[in-house]
Design an enzyme around this catalytic site. Structure first.
Site, PDB file in Angstrom:
ATOM      1  N   LYS A  77       0.566  -1.403   0.116  1.00 26.78           N
ATOM      2  CA  LYS A  77      -0.033  -0.166   0.119  1.00 26.78           C
ATOM      3  C   LYS A  77       0.723   1.597  -0.322  1.00 26.78           C
ATOM      4  O   LYS A  77       0.783   2.525  -0.711  1.00 26.78           O
ATOM      5  CB  LYS A  77      -0.709  -0.406   0.731  1.00 26.78           C
ATOM      6  CG  LYS A  77      -1.959   0.950   0.998  1.00 26.78           C
ATOM      7  CD  LYS A  77      -2.900   1.489   3.207  1.00 26.78           C
ATOM      8  CE  LYS A  77      -3.294  -0.720   3.044  1.00 26.78           C
ATOM      9  NZ  LYS A  77      -4.791  -0.393   4.011  1.00 26.78           N
ATOM     10  N   LYS A  89       1.881  -3.382  11.006  1.00 26.03           N
ATOM     11  CA  LYS A  89       0.769  -3.687  11.108  1.00 26.03           C
ATOM     12  C   LYS A  89       0.622  -4.309  13.146  1.00 26.03           C
ATOM     13  O   LYS A  89       2.017  -4.817  13.193  1.00 26.03           O
ATOM     14  CB  LYS A  89      -0.152  -4.679  10.359  1.00 26.03           C
ATOM     15  CG  LYS A  89      -1.989  -3.618  10.444  1.00 26.03           C
ATOM     16  CD  LYS A  89      -2.219  -3.071   9.765  1.00 26.03           C
ATOM     17  CE  LYS A  89      -3.471  -2.750  10.013  1.00 26.03           C
ATOM     18  NZ  LYS A  89      -3.895  -1.750   8.592  1.00 26.03           N
ATOM     19  N   LEU A 190     -20.645  -2.324   8.432  1.00 21.02           N
ATOM     20  CA  LEU A 190     -20.960  -0.665   8.684  1.00 21.02           C
ATOM     21  C   LEU A 190     -19.844  -0.068   9.526  1.00 21.02           C
ATOM     22  O   LEU A 190     -20.798   0.923  10.511  1.00 21.02           O
ATOM     23  CB  LEU A 190     -22.397  -0.449   8.779  1.00 21.02           C
ATOM     24  CG  LEU A 190     -23.390  -0.577   7.363  1.00 21.02           C
ATOM     25  CD1 LEU A 190     -24.228  -0.673   7.583  1.00 21.02           C
ATOM     26  CD2 LEU A 190     -23.160   0.195   6.254  1.00 21.02           C
ATOM     27  N   VAL A 193     -15.577   3.223   8.421  1.00 19.88           N
ATOM     28  CA  VAL A 193     -15.221   3.070   6.865  1.00 19.88           C
ATOM     29  C   VAL A 193     -16.367   3.223   6.133  1.00 19.88           C
ATOM     30  O   VAL A 193     -16.920   4.089   5.132  1.00 19.88           O
ATOM     31  CB  VAL A 193     -14.260   2.129   6.210  1.00 19.88           C
ATOM     32  CG1 VAL A 193     -13.834   2.927   5.002  1.00 19.88           C
ATOM     33  CG2 VAL A 193     -12.706   3.090   7.099  1.00 19.88           C
ATOM     34  N   GLY A 194     -16.840   1.932   6.238  1.00 19.88           N
ATOM     35  CA  GLY A 194     -18.091   1.226   5.798  1.00 19.88           C
ATOM     36  C   GLY A 194     -19.628   2.563   5.886  1.00 19.88           C
ATOM     37  O   GLY A 194     -20.188   2.504   4.651  1.00 19.88           O
ATOM     38  N   TYR A 195     -19.215   2.824   7.262  1.00 22.63           N
ATOM     39  CA  TYR A 195     -20.829   3.449   7.091  1.00 22.63           C
ATOM     40  C   TYR A 195     -20.390   5.007   6.048  1.00 22.63           C
ATOM     41  O   TYR A 195     -21.878   5.158   5.666  1.00 22.63           O
ATOM     42  CB  TYR A 195     -21.418   4.196   8.411  1.00 22.63           C
ATOM     43  CG  TYR A 195     -22.388   3.993   9.027  1.00 22.63           C
ATOM     44  CD1 TYR A 195     -23.292   4.060   9.101  1.00 22.63           C
ATOM     45  CD2 TYR A 195     -22.882   6.029   8.822  1.00 22.63           C
ATOM     46  CE1 TYR A 195     -24.740   4.009   9.336  1.00 22.63           C
ATOM     47  CE2 TYR A 195     -23.663   6.781   8.976  1.00 22.63           C
ATOM     48  CZ  TYR A 195     -25.014   5.512   9.864  1.00 22.63           C
ATOM     49  OH  TYR A 195     -26.493   5.729   9.721  1.00 22.63           O
ATOM     50  N   ASP A 212     -24.441  -5.644   8.600  1.00 21.80           N
ATOM     51  CA  ASP A 212     -23.328  -5.433   9.960  1.00 21.80           C
ATOM     52  C   ASP A 212     -24.055  -6.012  10.441  1.00 21.80           C
ATOM     53  O   ASP A 212     -25.177  -6.145  11.379  1.00 21.80           O
ATOM     54  CB  ASP A 212     -23.102  -4.174  10.523  1.00 21.80           C
ATOM     55  CG  ASP A 212     -22.012  -3.989  10.900  1.00 21.80           C
ATOM     56  OD1 ASP A 212     -21.953  -4.165  11.776  1.00 21.80           O
ATOM     57  OD2 ASP A 212     -21.315  -3.261  10.978  1.00 21.80           O
ATOM     58  N   ILE A 213     -23.221  -6.683  12.342  1.00 23.18           N
ATOM     59  CA  ILE A 213     -23.952  -7.142  13.543  1.00 23.18           C
ATOM     60  C   ILE A 213     -23.977  -6.304  14.066  1.00 23.18           C
ATOM     61  O   ILE A 213     -24.130  -7.078  15.031  1.00 23.18           O
ATOM     62  CB  ILE A 213     -22.201  -8.763  13.422  1.00 23.18           C
ATOM     63  CG1 ILE A 213     -20.870  -7.776  13.634  1.00 23.18           C
ATOM     64  CG2 ILE A 213     -21.609 -10.120  12.740  1.00 23.18           C
ATOM     65  CD1 ILE A 213     -20.097  -8.877  14.448  1.00 23.18           C
ATOM     66  N   SER A 273     -13.474  -1.645   1.332  1.00 22.86           N
ATOM     67  CA  SER A 273     -12.008  -0.639   2.158  1.00 22.86           C
ATOM     68  C   SER A 273     -11.111  -2.293   2.920  1.00 22.86           C
ATOM     69  O   SER A 273      -9.879  -1.692   2.977  1.00 22.86           O
ATOM     70  CB  SER A 273     -12.693   0.413   2.947  1.00 22.86           C
ATOM     71  OG  SER A 273     -13.303  -0.486   4.354  1.00 22.86           O
TER      72      SER A 273
HETATM   73  N1  LIG Z   1     -10.038   3.087   9.005  1.00 24.68           N
HETATM   74  C1  LIG Z   1      -9.259   3.100   8.467  1.00 24.68           C
HETATM   75  O1  LIG Z   1      -9.097   4.767   7.819  1.00 24.68           O
HETATM   76  C2  LIG Z   1      -9.049   1.708   7.477  1.00 24.68           C
HETATM   77  C3  LIG Z   1      -9.366   0.950   7.575  1.00 24.68           C
HETATM   78  N2  LIG Z   1      -9.057  -0.337   6.194  1.00 24.68           N
HETATM   79  C4  LIG Z   1      -9.557  -1.425   6.785  1.00 24.68           C
HETATM   80  O2  LIG Z   1     -10.989  -1.185   6.642  1.00 24.68           O
HETATM   81  C5  LIG Z   1     -12.067  -2.202   6.855  1.00 24.68           C
HETATM   82  C6  LIG Z   1     -13.198  -1.718   8.305  1.00 24.68           C
HETATM   83  O3  LIG Z   1     -12.639  -1.042   8.660  1.00 24.68           O
HETATM   84  P1  LIG Z   1     -13.206  -0.106   9.656  1.00 24.68           P
HETATM   85  O4  LIG Z   1     -14.475   0.732   9.685  1.00 24.68           O
HETATM   86  O5  LIG Z   1     -12.032   1.030  10.394  1.00 24.68           O
HETATM   87  O6  LIG Z   1     -13.603  -1.089  10.761  1.00 24.68           O
HETATM   88  P2  LIG Z   1     -14.758  -0.768  11.739  1.00 24.68           P
HETATM   89  O7  LIG Z   1     -13.776  -1.711  13.210  1.00 24.68           O
HETATM   90  O8  LIG Z   1     -15.070   0.671  12.324  1.00 24.68           O
HETATM   91  O9  LIG Z   1     -15.910  -1.561  11.223  1.00 24.68           O
HETATM   92  C7  LIG Z   1     -16.167  -2.676  11.068  1.00 24.68           C
HETATM   93  C8  LIG Z   1     -17.134  -2.902  10.501  1.00 24.68           C
HETATM   94  O10 LIG Z   1     -17.224  -4.414  10.696  1.00 24.68           O
HETATM   95  C9  LIG Z   1     -18.295  -4.943  11.403  1.00 24.68           C
HETATM   96  N3  LIG Z   1     -18.577  -6.760  10.955  1.00 24.68           N
HETATM   97  C10 LIG Z   1     -18.036  -7.488  12.145  1.00 24.68           C
HETATM   98  N4  LIG Z   1     -18.050  -9.016  11.520  1.00 24.68           N
HETATM   99  C11 LIG Z   1     -18.588  -8.750  10.749  1.00 24.68           C
HETATM  100  C12 LIG Z   1     -19.360  -9.711  10.046  1.00 24.68           C
HETATM  101  N5  LIG Z   1     -19.617 -10.788  10.136  1.00 24.68           N
HETATM  102  N6  LIG Z   1     -20.823  -9.069   8.790  1.00 24.68           N
HETATM  103  C13 LIG Z   1     -20.528  -7.685   8.674  1.00 24.68           C
HETATM  104  N7  LIG Z   1     -20.139  -6.567   9.210  1.00 24.68           N
HETATM  105  C14 LIG Z   1     -19.298  -7.323  10.371  1.00 24.68           C
HETATM  106  C15 LIG Z   1     -18.202  -4.129  12.562  1.00 24.68           C
HETATM  107  O11 LIG Z   1     -19.875  -4.557  13.046  1.00 24.68           O
HETATM  108  C16 LIG Z   1     -18.414  -3.318  11.982  1.00 24.68           C
HETATM  109  O12 LIG Z   1     -19.048  -2.200  12.495  1.00 24.68           O
HETATM  110  C17 LIG Z   1     -10.996  -3.162   7.621  1.00 24.68           C
HETATM  111  O13 LIG Z   1     -10.456  -4.235   7.755  1.00 24.68           O
HETATM  112  C18 LIG Z   1      -9.300  -1.906   7.916  1.00 24.68           C
HETATM  113  O14 LIG Z   1      -8.377  -2.902   8.084  1.00 24.68           O
HETATM  114  C19 LIG Z   1      -8.480   0.170   5.159  1.00 24.68           C
HETATM  115  C20 LIG Z   1      -7.633   0.994   5.585  1.00 24.68           C
HETATM  116  C21 LIG Z   1      -7.269   2.372   6.692  1.00 24.68           C
HETATM  117  O1  LIG Z   2      -6.006   4.028   8.080  1.00 26.46           O
HETATM  118  C1  LIG Z   2      -4.854   4.601   9.059  1.00 26.46           C
HETATM  119  O2  LIG Z   2      -5.041   4.936   9.688  1.00 26.46           O
HETATM  120  C2  LIG Z   2      -3.858   3.833   9.152  1.00 26.46           C
HETATM  121  C3  LIG Z   2      -2.926   2.693   7.660  1.00 26.46           C
HETATM  122  C4  LIG Z   2      -3.146   1.450   7.210  1.00 26.46           C
HETATM  123  O3  LIG Z   2      -3.409   1.057   8.556  1.00 26.46           O
HETATM  124  C5  LIG Z   2      -4.286   0.824   6.265  1.00 26.46           C
HETATM  125  O4  LIG Z   2      -4.312   1.519   6.222  1.00 26.46           O
HETATM  126  O5  LIG Z   2      -5.102  -0.613   6.713  1.00 26.46           O
END
Ligand SMILES: NC(=O)C1=CN([C@@H]2O[C@H](COP(=O)(O)OP(=O)(O)OC[C@H]3O[C@@H](n4cnc5c(N)ncnc54)[C@H](O)[C@@H]3O)[C@@H](O)[C@H]2O)C=CC1
Ligand SMILES: O=C(O)CCC(=O)C(=O)O
Length: 379
Positions: A77, A89, A190, A193-195, A212-213, A273
């Site tokens: 990345k 990580k 959701l 990121v997803g939301y 989403d769970i 994402s």
């Molecule tokens: N936060 C960021 O800026 C970045 C996130 N990502 C990736 O994007 C993904 C989401 O990251 P975030 O939104 O930060 O995480 P988060 O923890 O805020 O959201 C994850 C969501 O997935 C849901 N979830 C868990 N198990 C599930 C299932 N079985 N079915 C449906 N939904 C389920 C959770 O309840 C939660 O709402 C991860 O893979 C993360 O590594 C990648 C790059 C940057």
């Molecule tokens: O988005 C971040 O906060 C850090 C970068 C990262 O861990 C990712 O892109 O998976």
């Protein structure tokens, strides 16, 4: 048997598994209950950078597998986004809903500090900016904290924006237009990121399937859709893969494109994402054979990385937005290369990154004033 006792028994297999990685740090702080693993994959381009995930891992192997795959993904990345950082990580064992404490994140910050600038970290799945405000009291190597604390704020905002640019580029190739209105997207997850992706898609006039769970998140996005006169249908279990949508947008966890799910997919593209969406590279090949366009995850989800890397140079919002916008053109270029060479999109993206890393290796032999000269090593 607890997870770290298990690690003692698998030392040999750990060494085998890390054959591509530079360093793995197992962290155990009985006082706060912190159990974590930090993995540094490759620092050719610069110090390792990558978020910290918290999950209720069932076994040590599951956590180790996750952190090794995630840290390698960060190397690619960083190369793809052209930032001067390497791949790293961290994962923390535990349920983010019940097991977090400020003291645990301070202890984590101390472990990060012990790496002396080799690893910078911030939020990921299951962790939030608040957690890293605690960690940042122990080390300077924390990113993705609020602007009031010297950070760039919520990195999931540029991540979500980058996903939207990735979806536009994908739409352009599949449907000949980057207008997302009238299309249907299935979003898995959701969270942070997803939301935001779901909100922006609804505001662009798209319809959604959502999963989403966390039922609260599902209800909230359905309410938002109703206000906009759009539709967000809730799906669960395997229906998330089988939904009759145009594009599948994974925003929860990795490995979801696998032998079980791939035959269920009815979409024309996958772009989201979640890190490490393909269980193996072979699944990229199967998607290609099925005529499903795959947007390499680490290109699409680089917005957060772009922002946290920028924090270390002195955060500039305009610069972050402009680099995040370029995800659109980077992805089109990967699609073009894959088409030209008749290879999968992940092969095209990996090739580009590996070339960048190889090229930089040559230049790294030049002395620059920021590097310590070899003759100074004993001082
Ligand atoms: N936060 C960021 O800026 C970045 C996130 N990502 C990736 O994007 C993904 C989401 O990251 P975030 O939104 O930060 O995480 P988060 O923890 O805020 O959201 C994850 C969501 O997935 C849901 N979830 C868990 N198990 C599930 C299932 N079985 N079915 C449906 N939904 C389920 C959770 O309840 C939660 O709402 C991860 O893979 C993360 O590594 C990648 C790059 C940057
Ligand atoms: O988005 C971040 O906060 C850090 C970068 C990262 O861990 C990712 O892109 O998976």
């Amino acid at each position: 048997m607890n997870v770290l006792e298990h690690s003692v028994q698998t030392t040999e297999s750990v060494i085998e598994k890390m054959h591509e990685h530079e360093q793995i740090v197992f962290c155990n702080d009985p006082t706060t209950g912190l159990k974590a693993i930090i993995a540094i994959h490759n620092t050719t381009l610069g110090p390792a950078l990558g978020g910290c995930r918290m999950r209720p891992y069932r076994t040590m192997d599951e956590a180790l597998e996750d952190v090794l795959r995630l840290s390698k993904g960060m190397t690619y990345k960083c190369a793809a986004a052209d930032v001067d950082f390497g791949g790293g990580k961290a994962v923390i064992f535990g349920d983010p809903a019940t097991d977090k404490t400020p003291a645990m994140f301070r202890a984590f910050g101390q472990f990060v500090d012990s790496l002396n600038g080799r690893f910078y970290t911030g939020t990921d799945m299951g962790t939030s900016m608040d957690d890293f405000i605690h960690a940042s009291k122990e080390t300077n190597c924390i990113v993705g904290i609020p602007e009031a604390y010297g950070g760039g704020g919520d990195s999931s905002i540029p991540t979500a924006l980058g996903v939207i640019y990735g979806l536009k580029a994908t739409n352009k190739v599949v449907f000949g237009t980057d207008d997302l209105s009238g299309k249907t997207f299935t979003i898995q997850g959701l969270g942070k990121v997803g939301y935001k992706v779901a909100e922006q898609l609804l505001e662009s006039g798209a319809d959604l399937y959502v999963s989403d769970i966390n039922e609260e998140a599902v209800k909230a996005i359905q309410e938002h859709a109703k206000q906009l006169g759009s539709i967000a249908r809730a799906v669960s279990g395997n229906d998330v893969y089988a939904a009759e949508a145009d594009v599948f947008v994974p925003c929860a966890f990795g490995g979801i494109i696998n032998d079980e799910t791939i035959d269920l997919l009815k979409v024309k593209a996958v772009a989201g994402s979640a890190n490490n969406q393909l269980l193996t590279e072979k699944h990229g090949e199967v998607l290609k054979q099925k005529g499903i366009l795959y947007a390499p995850d680490y290109i699409v989800n680089a917005g957060g990385l772009i922002q946290v890397a920028d924090e270390l140079y002195g955060y500039n919002k305009e610069r972050v937005l402009s680099k995040t916008r370029s995800i659109y053109t980077s992805l089109l270029e990967v699609y073009r290369q894959a088409e030209l060479d008749d290879i999968t999109t992940i092969q095209a993206a990996n090739r580009l990154c590996e070339k960048r890393i190889e090229d930089r290796k040559k230049h790294n032999s030049f002395f620059t004033h920021t590097k310590r000269p070899k003759w100074d090593i004993r001082n």
